[in-house]
Scaffold this motif. Structure first.
Motif, PDB file in Angstrom:
ATOM      1  N   SER A  82      21.162  57.888  11.818  1.00  0.00           N
ATOM      2  CA  SER A  82      19.746  58.355  11.374  1.00  0.00           C
ATOM      3  C   SER A  82      18.661  56.964  12.315  1.00  0.00           C
ATOM      4  N   TYR A  83      19.284  55.987  12.160  1.00  0.00           N
ATOM      5  CA  TYR A  83      18.547  54.748  12.769  1.00  0.00           C
ATOM      6  C   TYR A  83      18.608  54.987  14.266  1.00  0.00           C
ATOM      7  N   LEU A  84      19.824  55.147  14.739  1.00  0.00           N
ATOM      8  CA  LEU A  84      20.100  55.501  16.048  1.00  0.00           C
ATOM      9  C   LEU A  84      19.472  56.442  16.706  1.00  0.00           C
ATOM     10  N   GLY A  85      19.134  57.679  16.006  1.00  0.00           N
ATOM     11  CA  GLY A  85      18.373  58.559  16.520  1.00  0.00           C
ATOM     12  C   GLY A  85      17.020  58.367  16.782  1.00  0.00           C
ATOM     13  N   GLY A  86      16.196  57.570  16.087  1.00  0.00           N
ATOM     14  CA  GLY A  86      14.919  57.055  16.029  1.00  0.00           C
ATOM     15  C   GLY A  86      14.779  56.043  17.162  1.00  0.00           C
ATOM     16  N   SER A  87      15.569  55.074  17.116  1.00  0.00           N
ATOM     17  CA  SER A  87      15.626  53.820  18.102  1.00  0.00           C
ATOM     18  C   SER A  87      15.987  54.278  19.412  1.00  0.00           C
ATOM     19  N   LEU A  88      16.884  54.900  19.610  1.00  0.00           N
ATOM     20  CA  LEU A  88      17.502  55.562  21.064  1.00  0.00           C
ATOM     21  C   LEU A  88      16.500  56.310  21.612  1.00  0.00           C
ATOM     22  N   SER A  89      15.701  57.145  20.807  1.00  0.00           N
ATOM     23  CA  SER A  89      15.012  58.170  21.401  1.00  0.00           C
ATOM     24  C   SER A  89      13.903  57.201  22.056  1.00  0.00           C
ATOM     25  N   LEU A  91      14.304  54.540  23.259  1.00  0.00           N
ATOM     26  CA  LEU A  91      14.742  53.838  24.784  1.00  0.00           C
ATOM     27  C   LEU A  91      15.114  54.796  25.839  1.00  0.00           C
ATOM     28  N   PHE A  92      15.787  55.973  25.429  1.00  0.00           N
ATOM     29  CA  PHE A  92      16.089  56.973  26.498  1.00  0.00           C
ATOM     30  C   PHE A  92      15.540  58.137  26.398  1.00  0.00           C
ATOM     31  N   GLY A  93      14.489  58.544  25.503  1.00  0.00           N
ATOM     32  CA  GLY A  93      13.815  59.816  25.186  1.00  0.00           C
ATOM     33  C   GLY A  93      14.629  60.530  24.243  1.00  0.00           C
ATOM     34  N   VAL A 236      14.073  47.026  21.729  1.00  0.00           N
ATOM     35  CA  VAL A 236      13.445  48.377  21.209  1.00  0.00           C
ATOM     36  C   VAL A 236      14.539  48.722  20.136  1.00  0.00           C
ATOM     37  N   LEU A 237      15.965  48.495  20.316  1.00  0.00           N
ATOM     38  CA  LEU A 237      16.912  48.741  19.498  1.00  0.00           C
ATOM     39  C   LEU A 237      16.682  48.104  17.732  1.00  0.00           C
ATOM     40  N   THR A 238      16.322  47.071  18.124  1.00  0.00           N
ATOM     41  CA  THR A 238      16.193  46.135  16.694  1.00  0.00           C
ATOM     42  C   THR A 238      14.766  45.983  16.267  1.00  0.00           C
ATOM     43  N   ALA A 239      14.088  46.848  16.756  1.00  0.00           N
ATOM     44  CA  ALA A 239      12.415  46.673  16.390  1.00  0.00           C
ATOM     45  C   ALA A 239      12.183  47.122  14.910  1.00  0.00           C
ATOM     46  N   GLY A 380       7.157  53.901  17.055  1.00  0.00           N
ATOM     47  CA  GLY A 380       8.517  54.286  17.389  1.00  0.00           C
ATOM     48  C   GLY A 380       9.271  53.557  16.607  1.00  0.00           C
ATOM     49  N   ALA A 381       9.249  52.417  16.211  1.00  0.00           N
ATOM     50  CA  ALA A 381      10.275  51.290  15.347  1.00  0.00           C
ATOM     51  C   ALA A 381       9.957  52.103  14.021  1.00  0.00           C
ATOM     52  N   ALA A 382       8.596  52.493  13.454  1.00  0.00           N
ATOM     53  CA  ALA A 382       8.540  52.985  12.217  1.00  0.00           C
ATOM     54  C   ALA A 382       9.197  54.196  11.847  1.00  0.00           C
ATOM     55  N   MET A 383       9.208  55.047  12.808  1.00  0.00           N
ATOM     56  CA  MET A 383       9.785  56.496  12.717  1.00  0.00           C
ATOM     57  C   MET A 383      11.304  56.253  12.584  1.00  0.00           C
ATOM     58  N   ALA A 384      11.842  55.177  13.464  1.00  0.00           N
ATOM     59  CA  ALA A 384      13.134  54.996  13.315  1.00  0.00           C
ATOM     60  C   ALA A 384      13.728  54.447  11.826  1.00  0.00           C
TER      61      ALA A 384
END
Length: 472
Positions: A82-89, A91-93, A236-239, A380-384
């Motif tokens: 669930s975290y990766l879904g937000g943070s990777l989005s 980064l990669f869309g 981005v991944l740790t934001a 984006g980070a808050a949504m992650a």
């Protein structure tokens, strides 16, 4: 892939002459196939939501405590994904991350079902854990896409439509599919032939939903990086994590969203046996109850999103979401035990009590608008973190059940006392959320609270409200 002017333009402001009927209803028109694809995916995920625990006990010959531990492990992977879904989005869309999530689910769904067929407890645990990375990456990448597309004036309503589709599939339509599929594939009971067939069907639904979303959405921004160009991949991944530890309000928002649906997933583990066996209403009536409860939730998710946009996000969460859900949860647990077990009228009253919980659970919808507004420079980070909390609710709900069940077995509590303790733990968590929500003030929501009216006309138009920073 070719795109039209309609699909390449940015989000339309509320009231723009080019808005479609869907836009005016709060669902971004350009993402419509994504919403319906999400519904299919979550229907596939929801097929097993109310049959998996007893099915695994039956086919693996394992006690409930062992099965609940396996489900808790699956919830850990859901939390991470669930975290990766937000943070990777960021980064990669979101488009790419939705594809990865769907692929993970389909591959490990097949391997998980083969492990169950072989009766391998170890392989079932491993494959079910890995499968947990799938649907959160698909769903929560899409909610990032929704958040950056919906106009600020209708952000909460768009999030409401997301949850119409999300809970429409998990567990509502998923349970309805299970009701029809189990007898169609040979019936439930010993060996779980019908349950196995239903779970194979679930994988097909996920594949169909992904294809609809992937080829139906033609918004090129979904394939683009959303994070600022100057930030490295590691930043981005740790934001989201860094933001949670440095912004107290984001941390509290995370915890409130974590608590939001935790009771739902806890009840999925506890209630199937209670309703179908202990109280004598049977599996089909339990599944029908689930359909009714979460169909109610479907009907009002967008409504509570609109109420939040009109009456105030924080105020809606506080009184409808937190307070209302706590009352509804107590009704859903105690009413079935106060009516005659197995009676038709008692079942109907119990379903109504569950529907109260399902309805008021939708009062949390505006949290999807509050979270990015708490950190407008790092939306984006808050949504992650929001998506992490949404997935983490699965872990929290199943963990509460696993911990209480194990403690109860050590001290020799009765099943009713044990299950009641689980419910009261969840009510206590809602009390914590009630305390925290008062601190989540954002400027645009304070305007809503000051001028918003639950009924009648607003004193000031939405256009006079301060707009948050543009979505990235």
């Amino acid at each position: 892939m070719s795109t039209t002017a309609t699909t390449t333009r940015g989000p339309l402001p509320a009231g723009h002459p080019d808005e479609t009927r869907l836009d005016r209803m709060g669902m971004p028109h350009m993402l419509r196939f994504g919403f319906f694809g999400l519904l299919l995916v979550m229907t596939g995920v929801g097929v097993e939501s109310n049959i998996l625990a007893p099915h695994m006990v039956e086919v693996l010959g394992s006690p409930e405590a062992t099965v609940s531990a396996i489900i808790t492990g699956h919830s850990v992977s859901v939390l991470i994904a669930s975290y990766l879904g937000g943070s990777l989005s960021d980064l990669f869309g979101p488009r790419r991350i939705m594809a990865v999530g769907a692929a993970i689910f389909i591959v490990f769904q097949v391997l998980f079902l083969l492990a169950l067929a072989a009766g391998s407890l170890e392989m079932a645990a491993v494959t079910y854990f890995l499968r947990g990375f799938g649907f959160p990456m698909f769903a929560f990448a899409f909610i990032v896409w929704v958040n950056v597309t919906a106009p600020p004036e209708r952000n909460s309503t768009a999030i409401g439509w997301f949850y119409v589709m999300y809970t429409g599939g998990l567990p509502t339509l998923g349970s309805l599919v299970a009701i029809g599929a189990i007898p169609a594939f040979g019936g439930g009971g010993a060996g779980g032939i019908g349950e196995t067939g239903a779970m194979w069907l679930a994988g097909g639904l996920v594949a169909a939903g992904f294809l609809l979303a992937h080829f139906g959405i033609r918004d090129p921004r979904g394939s683009q990086r959303l994070a600022p160009a100057g930030e490295s991949a590691s930043q981005v991944l740790t934001a989201g994590i860094r933001l949670t530890f440095t912004n107290r309000r984001v941390a509290m928002g995370f915890l409130i969203r974590l608590i939001n649906t935790a009771p739902q997933f806890g009840m999925f583990i506890m209630l199937p046996v209670v309703i179908s066996t202990t109280l004598g209403w049977g599996q089909s009536r339990w599944l029908a109850m689930t359909v009714a409860v979460y169909a109610t939730n479907i009907l009002v998710n967008a409504v509570f999103g609109a109420i939040g946009d009109r009456w105030g996000w924080r105020r809606t969460v506080k009184w409808f979401g937190i307070t209302g859900s706590a009352i509804g949860l107590l009704l859903w647990w105690y009413v079935p035990h106060l009516v005659p077990a197995g009676s038709t009228w008692g079942y109907i009253v119990s379903v109504i009590a569950g529907c109260v919980f399902g309805c008021l659970l939708a009062g949390f919808v505006p949290m999807g608008a509050i979270m990015p507004a708490l950190a407008p420079d790092h939306r984006g980070a808050a949504m992650a973190m929001y998506t992490t909390a949404a997935g983490g609710a699965t872990f929290l709900g199943s963990a509460v059940v696993a911990i209480v069940f194990n403690i109860a077995s050590w001290v020799g509590m009765s099943d009713f006392a044990r299950n009641s303790l689980v419910v009261w733990v969840f009510v206590g968590l809602y009390a914590c959320a009630f305390v925290m929500i008062r601190h989540l003030k954002v400027p645009q929501d304070e305007i809503k609270e000051k001028h918003g009216r639950l009924f009648g006309r607003r004193e000031v138009p939405l256009a006079d409200e301060p707009s948050p920073s543009p979505a990235r």
